[in-house]
Design a protein around this motif. Structure first.
Motif, PDB file in Angstrom:
ATOM      1  N   CYS A 156       0.814  -1.223   0.000  1.00 35.37           N
ATOM      2  CA  CYS A 156       0.000   0.000   0.000  1.00 35.37           C
ATOM      3  C   CYS A 156       0.842   1.265   0.000  1.00 35.37           C
ATOM      4  N   ALA A 157       2.146   1.119  -0.222  1.00 40.46           N
ATOM      5  CA  ALA A 157       3.059   2.262  -0.080  1.00 40.46           C
ATOM      6  C   ALA A 157       2.699   3.412  -1.002  1.00 40.46           C
ATOM      7  N   ALA A 158       2.188   3.108  -2.191  1.00 41.37           N
ATOM      8  CA  ALA A 158       1.907   4.186  -3.143  1.00 41.37           C
ATOM      9  C   ALA A 158       0.512   4.094  -3.747  1.00 41.37           C
ATOM     10  N   GLY A 159      -0.337   3.207  -3.242  1.00 40.43           N
ATOM     11  CA  GLY A 159      -1.661   3.033  -3.816  1.00 40.43           C
ATOM     12  C   GLY A 159      -2.547   4.240  -3.618  1.00 40.43           C
ATOM     13  N   ALA A 160      -3.388   4.521  -4.637  1.00 42.53           N
ATOM     14  CA  ALA A 160      -4.268   5.687  -4.560  1.00 42.53           C
ATOM     15  C   ALA A 160      -5.619   5.357  -3.952  1.00 42.53           C
ATOM     16  N   ARG A 161      -5.946   4.084  -3.840  1.00 44.73           N
ATOM     17  CA  ARG A 161      -7.240   3.705  -3.284  1.00 44.73           C
ATOM     18  C   ARG A 161      -7.325   4.124  -1.818  1.00 44.73           C
ATOM     19  N   PRO A 162      -8.534   4.496  -1.323  1.00 40.83           N
ATOM     20  CA  PRO A 162      -8.649   4.884   0.094  1.00 40.83           C
ATOM     21  C   PRO A 162      -8.243   3.766   1.043  1.00 40.83           C
ATOM     22  N   GLU A 163      -8.447   2.502   0.636  1.00 40.35           N
ATOM     23  CA  GLU A 163      -8.023   1.391   1.496  1.00 40.35           C
ATOM     24  C   GLU A 163      -6.508   1.423   1.713  1.00 40.35           C
ATOM     25  N   ALA A 164      -5.762   1.751   0.646  1.00 43.59           N
ATOM     26  CA  ALA A 164      -4.308   1.834   0.775  1.00 43.59           C
ATOM     27  C   ALA A 164      -3.897   3.042   1.604  1.00 43.59           C
ATOM     28  N   GLU A 165      -4.587   4.148   1.396  1.00 42.43           N
ATOM     29  CA  GLU A 165      -4.280   5.342   2.182  1.00 42.43           C
ATOM     30  C   GLU A 165      -4.502   5.082   3.668  1.00 42.43           C
ATOM     31  N   TRP A 166      -5.568   4.379   3.996  1.00 42.34           N
ATOM     32  CA  TRP A 166      -5.830   4.091   5.398  1.00 42.34           C
ATOM     33  C   TRP A 166      -4.781   3.134   5.981  1.00 42.34           C
ATOM     34  N   VAL A 167      -4.304   2.182   5.183  1.00 44.88           N
ATOM     35  CA  VAL A 167      -3.227   1.321   5.671  1.00 44.88           C
ATOM     36  C   VAL A 167      -2.009   2.169   6.029  1.00 44.88           C
ATOM     37  N   ARG A 168      -1.670   3.122   5.178  1.00 48.56           N
ATOM     38  CA  ARG A 168      -0.506   3.982   5.469  1.00 48.56           C
ATOM     39  C   ARG A 168      -0.737   4.795   6.738  1.00 48.56           C
ATOM     40  N   ARG A 169      -1.921   5.376   6.863  1.00 49.95           N
ATOM     41  CA  ARG A 169      -2.214   6.217   8.032  1.00 49.95           C
ATOM     42  C   ARG A 169      -2.221   5.393   9.318  1.00 49.95           C
ATOM     43  N   LEU A 170      -2.846   4.225   9.258  1.00 48.88           N
ATOM     44  CA  LEU A 170      -2.916   3.385  10.454  1.00 48.88           C
ATOM     45  C   LEU A 170      -1.551   2.813  10.813  1.00 48.88           C
ATOM     46  N   ASN A 171      -0.749   2.493   9.798  1.00 51.41           N
ATOM     47  CA  ASN A 171       0.580   1.951  10.078  1.00 51.41           C
ATOM     48  C   ASN A 171       1.492   2.995  10.701  1.00 51.41           C
ATOM     49  N   ASP A 172       1.271   4.257  10.399  1.00 56.21           N
ATOM     50  CA  ASP A 172       2.040   5.308  11.066  1.00 56.21           C
ATOM     51  C   ASP A 172       1.754   5.317  12.566  1.00 56.21           C
ATOM     52  N   ARG A 173       0.513   4.987  12.929  1.00 54.67           N
ATOM     53  CA  ARG A 173       0.133   4.991  14.347  1.00 54.67           C
ATOM     54  C   ARG A 173       0.480   3.672  15.042  1.00 54.67           C
ATOM     55  N   TYR A 174       0.280   2.574  14.324  1.00 53.18           N
ATOM     56  CA  TYR A 174       0.442   1.245  14.916  1.00 53.18           C
ATOM     57  C   TYR A 174       1.329   0.412  13.991  1.00 53.18           C
ATOM     58  N   PRO A 175       2.634   0.683  13.995  1.00 56.47           N
ATOM     59  CA  PRO A 175       3.521   0.097  12.994  1.00 56.47           C
ATOM     60  C   PRO A 175       3.490  -1.434  12.973  1.00 56.47           C
ATOM     61  N   ASN A 176       3.219  -1.961  11.775  1.00 56.33           N
ATOM     62  CA  ASN A 176       3.341  -3.382  11.466  1.00 56.33           C
ATOM     63  C   ASN A 176       2.400  -4.276  12.271  1.00 56.33           C
ATOM     64  N   GLU A 177       1.310  -3.685  12.778  1.00 56.66           N
ATOM     65  CA  GLU A 177       0.306  -4.501  13.476  1.00 56.66           C
ATOM     66  C   GLU A 177      -0.444  -5.385  12.477  1.00 56.66           C
ATOM     67  N   PRO A 178      -0.778  -6.621  12.869  1.00 60.83           N
ATOM     68  CA  PRO A 178      -1.617  -7.444  11.994  1.00 60.83           C
ATOM     69  C   PRO A 178      -2.927  -6.770  11.619  1.00 60.83           C
ATOM     70  N   SER A 179      -3.515  -6.008  12.551  1.00 57.37           N
ATOM     71  CA  SER A 179      -4.805  -5.365  12.267  1.00 57.37           C
ATOM     72  C   SER A 179      -4.707  -4.377  11.114  1.00 57.37           C
ATOM     73  N   VAL A 180      -3.541  -3.763  10.933  1.00 53.99           N
ATOM     74  CA  VAL A 180      -3.372  -2.840   9.807  1.00 53.99           C
ATOM     75  C   VAL A 180      -3.559  -3.610   8.505  1.00 53.99           C
ATOM     76  N   ALA A 181      -2.931  -4.782   8.397  1.00 52.56           N
ATOM     77  CA  ALA A 181      -3.077  -5.609   7.197  1.00 52.56           C
ATOM     78  C   ALA A 181      -4.485  -6.168   7.071  1.00 52.56           C
ATOM     79  N   VAL A 182      -5.100  -6.508   8.186  1.00 49.19           N
ATOM     80  CA  VAL A 182      -6.451  -7.086   8.162  1.00 49.19           C
ATOM     81  C   VAL A 182      -7.456  -6.128   7.539  1.00 49.19           C
ATOM     82  N   THR A 183      -7.245  -4.821   7.691  1.00 48.96           N
ATOM     83  CA  THR A 183      -8.210  -3.880   7.113  1.00 48.96           C
ATOM     84  C   THR A 183      -8.341  -4.045   5.605  1.00 48.96           C
ATOM     85  N   LEU A 184      -7.314  -4.572   4.945  1.00 45.81           N
ATOM     86  CA  LEU A 184      -7.380  -4.786   3.497  1.00 45.81           C
ATOM     87  C   LEU A 184      -8.384  -5.868   3.123  1.00 45.81           C
ATOM     88  N   LEU A 185      -8.839  -6.649   4.078  1.00 43.44           N
ATOM     89  CA  LEU A 185      -9.797  -7.715   3.814  1.00 43.44           C
ATOM     90  C   LEU A 185     -11.204  -7.364   4.279  1.00 43.44           C
TER      91      LEU A 185
END
Length: 318
Positions: A156-185
């Motif tokens: 999701c490093a450069a994706g334009a979709r809102p799902e990718a943007e949210w992964v980036r934003r959430l990962n800034d707060r909670y780095p590398n948490e499984p839940s960050v990846a789970v949001t993609l599903l």
């Protein structure tokens, strides 16, 4: 009032005609739950008049994302209460009706949708995992540590979709948490005012931002998987989560302005100005000019501004 850190500083105080004070005003509760019991203005507790109510009516205003979480069924809540896992005996079904545009993750996206999303992000290998194992098994494997969340986050490093943007934003707060990846599903949803989500037991969800009216069972049973500084219980979450696909997360209303919550024996009714309403039991109302009202049984109520009423329902209403 509940001043949780994720709360919005302006929406609820402005609704109530108060000056914002810089504090986060997250939730306004109306009900008899002991964690936030309502009292009459200058009078007794609401419970002294109504007894214990089976529902809670809330205004929620989120400026920051909430945790990724699920709620138990009635049987799971009763069992967990006996085991000391849950604070309440009751289940916590809930619905949220948007007052402003409202973003959320709600339920597991059907697999084909996630495969398309991952392919668009250039993550073909991850798409093949979902295609092979299914979204439910993939979520469980991410939480169980059997799948590394880092490639999902990196996709999701450069994706334009809102799902990718949210992964980036959430990962800034909670780095590398499984839940960050789970949001993609999960289903990413943007509610327009008047649209609603119905969150049954086991629904994996997380609110991202916006204001709305919530109606729920009178319970504070929450099992968090992540995206929070509060306690998480991944084991209990995996025990009760429902990972079956949810194709249409937004409620479809059989009757305009009426949002049923049958699991709690109640419904949320939206009344436009001048609409006539007659209460069927002990009911609570919030008007958009900031009034919070108790409606005794067989009470006639005609609001002068838009209002939301928590009303009891006949047994079996859907």
């Amino acid at each position: 009032m509940q001043h949780y850190p994720w709360g919005d500083t302006d929406f609820i105080p402005t609704l109530l005609g108060r000056e914002p004070d810089g504090a986060p005003w997250a939730e306004l509760w109306l009900g008899t739950h002991p964690a936030g019991p309502t009292a009459f203005d200058g009078g007794p507790p609401l419970r002294d008049v109504t007894g214990e109510l089976p529902y809670l009516l809330k205004v929620l205003a989120a400026a920051e994302p909430l945790s990724l979480q699920v709620h138990p069924t009635a049987a799971q809540a009763a069992d967990g209460f006996r085991r000391g896992v849950y604070p309440d005996r009751r289940a916590k079904p809930e619905l949220l009706c948007a007052l402003t545009p409202f973003e959320a993750f709600c339920g597991v996206r059907p697999g084909e949708g996630t495969v398309r999303l991952l392919a668009e992000l250039g993550a073909g290998q991850l798409a093949r995992v979902v295609e092979s194992d299914g979204p439910g098994a993939t979520i469980r494997a991410l939480y169980a540590g059997e799948i590394d969340p880092l490639p999902w986050i990196a996709a999701c490093a450069a994706g334009a979709r809102p799902e990718a943007e949210w992964v980036r934003r959430l990962n800034d707060r909670y780095p590398n948490e499984p839940s960050v990846a789970v949001t993609l599903l999960l289903n990413y949803v943007v509610l327009e005012p008047g649209e609603a989500l119905h969150l049954v037991a086991g629904n994996l969800h997380g609110y991202l931002g916006g204001a709305g009216i919530e109606l729920m069972g009178a319970s504070d049973n929450v099992v968090r998987g992540g995206l929070t500084v509060k306690d998480v219980d991944v084991g209990e979450l995996l025990r009760i989560v429902d990972t079956s696909p949810l194709p249409s997360p937004v409620m479809r209303l059989a009757e305009p302005g009426r949002y049923p919550l049958p699991e709690a024996g109640c419904a949320l009714v939206h009344l436009p100005p001048g609409a006539e309403h007659r209460s069927t039991g002990h009911e609570l109302a919030i008007t958009m000019d900031g009034a919070t009202l108790y409606l005794p049984p067989d009470c006639r109520f005609t609001p002068t501004t838009p209002a939301y009423v928590a009303t009891t329902t006949p047994s079996g209403e859907r």
